[in-house]
Design an enzyme around this catalytic site. Structure first.
Site, PDB file in Angstrom:
ATOM      1  N   CYS A  54       0.809  -1.220   0.000  1.00  0.00           N
ATOM      2  CA  CYS A  54       0.000   0.000   0.000  1.00  0.00           C
ATOM      3  C   CYS A  54       0.843   1.272   0.000  1.00  0.00           C
ATOM      4  O   CYS A  54       0.551   2.237  -0.721  1.00  0.00           O
ATOM      5  CB  CYS A  54      -0.967  -0.005   1.181  1.00  0.00           C
ATOM      6  SG  CYS A  54      -0.222  -0.436   2.774  1.00  0.00           S
TER       7      CYS A  54
ATOM      8  N   HIS B 208      -2.132   6.949   3.498  1.00  0.00           N
ATOM      9  CA  HIS B 208      -0.699   6.931   3.826  1.00  0.00           C
ATOM     10  C   HIS B 208      -0.038   8.190   3.266  1.00  0.00           C
ATOM     11  O   HIS B 208      -0.135   8.473   2.061  1.00  0.00           O
ATOM     12  CB  HIS B 208      -0.018   5.706   3.212  1.00  0.00           C
ATOM     13  CG  HIS B 208      -0.398   4.399   3.832  1.00  0.00           C
ATOM     14  ND1 HIS B 208      -1.134   4.290   4.992  1.00  0.00           N
ATOM     15  CD2 HIS B 208      -0.116   3.114   3.439  1.00  0.00           C
ATOM     16  CE1 HIS B 208      -1.287   3.004   5.285  1.00  0.00           C
ATOM     17  NE2 HIS B 208      -0.687   2.280   4.367  1.00  0.00           N
TER      18      HIS B 208
END
Length: 357
Positions: free
Chosen positions: A151, A247
């Site tokens: 990710c 993120h």
């Protein structure tokens, strides 16, 4: 285009649930089979799972009977998306490929395999061409494994791809991450560990970013049978922060030759167009990279920007010259969309458009 029947492995988990939300109204893919552990098999999906998504469980999904993760249960599927945890994915995904089924995996297990594409869809869909050799190697006419990246890697490689294309090879990249708790799955990080805190360690994460970036930004070899890694040396430090999704990465880049200005970098990032956009894929973002200029110096932010282009875009801001490297900036990705399930779906859309499945 005929609608493709798809299955989902690990359908009760965090990534599996995200696959469901993104596929439930997809015009080209129809969910036909949901797979999970033996304890969930035979139960209606609504009973088998603890639904943790912010939108309601689709009604047509709630009463579907969950199947075991057995290739025989998925024989009617054109594509099988895997949200399995890495502890279980290896053997199961291989058994599906051996049964001549197409597996699009979110797990790490096969990312380093020489003939398995590791693809971020807005970066390196040309790597999908090696599928043909993978099938030949395994004596299959249809079955294959395609993987998407970790990710956090997605937030790094999308802007680096645009910069590499425009300014030539990148020599060094330094990354410091601030990663959302959803990246740890459910139940994930204990509230007593993450509230009022930052955890400066995520097991295996730094190594994934450092290696995956080099494969993704590398090239297909001359025989279209594998990949050449880029020479970019990547150093990563990863931190878990008390954010649900998104993120955020602080990235510094040193180029092998040209040293562009911040204005040149902004222009290149803003004008970057990926192959899924050119192919007109359903899930492709209209804008692959959102760029914030000096008028918004406090962006991107997870809460405000993670859902740009329904989570399929990367957002970049704070683009500045760097006194040690050449350029530094901040990059944000939605870790369960472009960083996970969404990447798998868009990879499959591209593969279908290119006649690879």
């Amino acid at each position: 285009m005929a609608i493709k029947k798809v299955g989902i492995l690990g359908a009760t988990g965090t990534v599996g649930q995200r696959f469901i939300t993104l596929l439930s109204d997809h015009p080209e893919f129809k969910i036909a089979v949901l797979g999970a552990s033996a304890r969930s098999a035979g139960k209606p999906y609504a009973v088998a799972t603890k639904w943790k998504q912010s939108i309601a469980m689709p009604k047509e999904i709630s009463q579907m009977s969950v199947k075991a993760c057995d290739p025989k249960e998925f024989s009617e599927c054109d594509i099988v998306f895997s949200g399995l945890d890495a502890d279980f994915a290896g053997e199961i995904e291989k058994s599906f490929r051996d049964a001549n089924l197409v597996i699009v995996s979110n797990a790490k297990n096969y990312r380093r395999e020489p003939t398995v594409p590791l693809v971020v869809p807005t970066v390196n869909t040309d790597h999908l061409d090696v599928i043909k050799y993978q099938r030949q190697e395994n004596k299959l006419d249809r079955g294959c494994i395609i993987t998407n990246s970790n990710c956090s890697t997605a937030a790094v490689v999308v802007p680096l791809k645009a910069l590499q294309d425009a300014f030539g090879p990148i020599a060094q990249t330094n990354v410091v991450s601030m990663q959302a708790i959803s990246g740890a799955g459910y139940p994930g990080v204990s509230s007593l560990d993450i509230l009022d805190n930052i955890v400066p360690f995520i097991g295996g994460e730094e190594e994934k970013i450092e290696w995956e970036t080099r494969k993704i930004l590398g090239s297909v070899n001359s025989t279209i049978s594998g990949y050449e890694l880029t020479d970019n040396v990547v150093s990563a430090q990863c931190n878990r922060v008390p954010v649900i999704d998104g993120h955020l990465m602080c990235i510094s880049v040193k180029f092998a030759k040209t040293s562009p200005t911040p204005d040149q970098v902004r222009e290149v990032l803003a004008n970057y167009v990926s192959e899924p956009q050119k192919l007109g894929c359903y899930s492709a973002p209209k804008q692959a990279i959102y760029v914030f200029d000096d008028s918004t110096p406090d962006r991107p932010q997870p809460r405000l920007d993670r859902n740009n282009e329904n989570g399929y875009a990367v957002s970049v801001g704070r683009i500045r010259s760097d006194s040690i490297f050449d350029i530094k900036f901040v990059s944000l990705v939605h870790n369960t969309v472009l960083g996970a399930a969404g990447a798998g779906i868009l990879n499959a859309e591209v593969a279908v458009k290119k006649g690879l499945m």
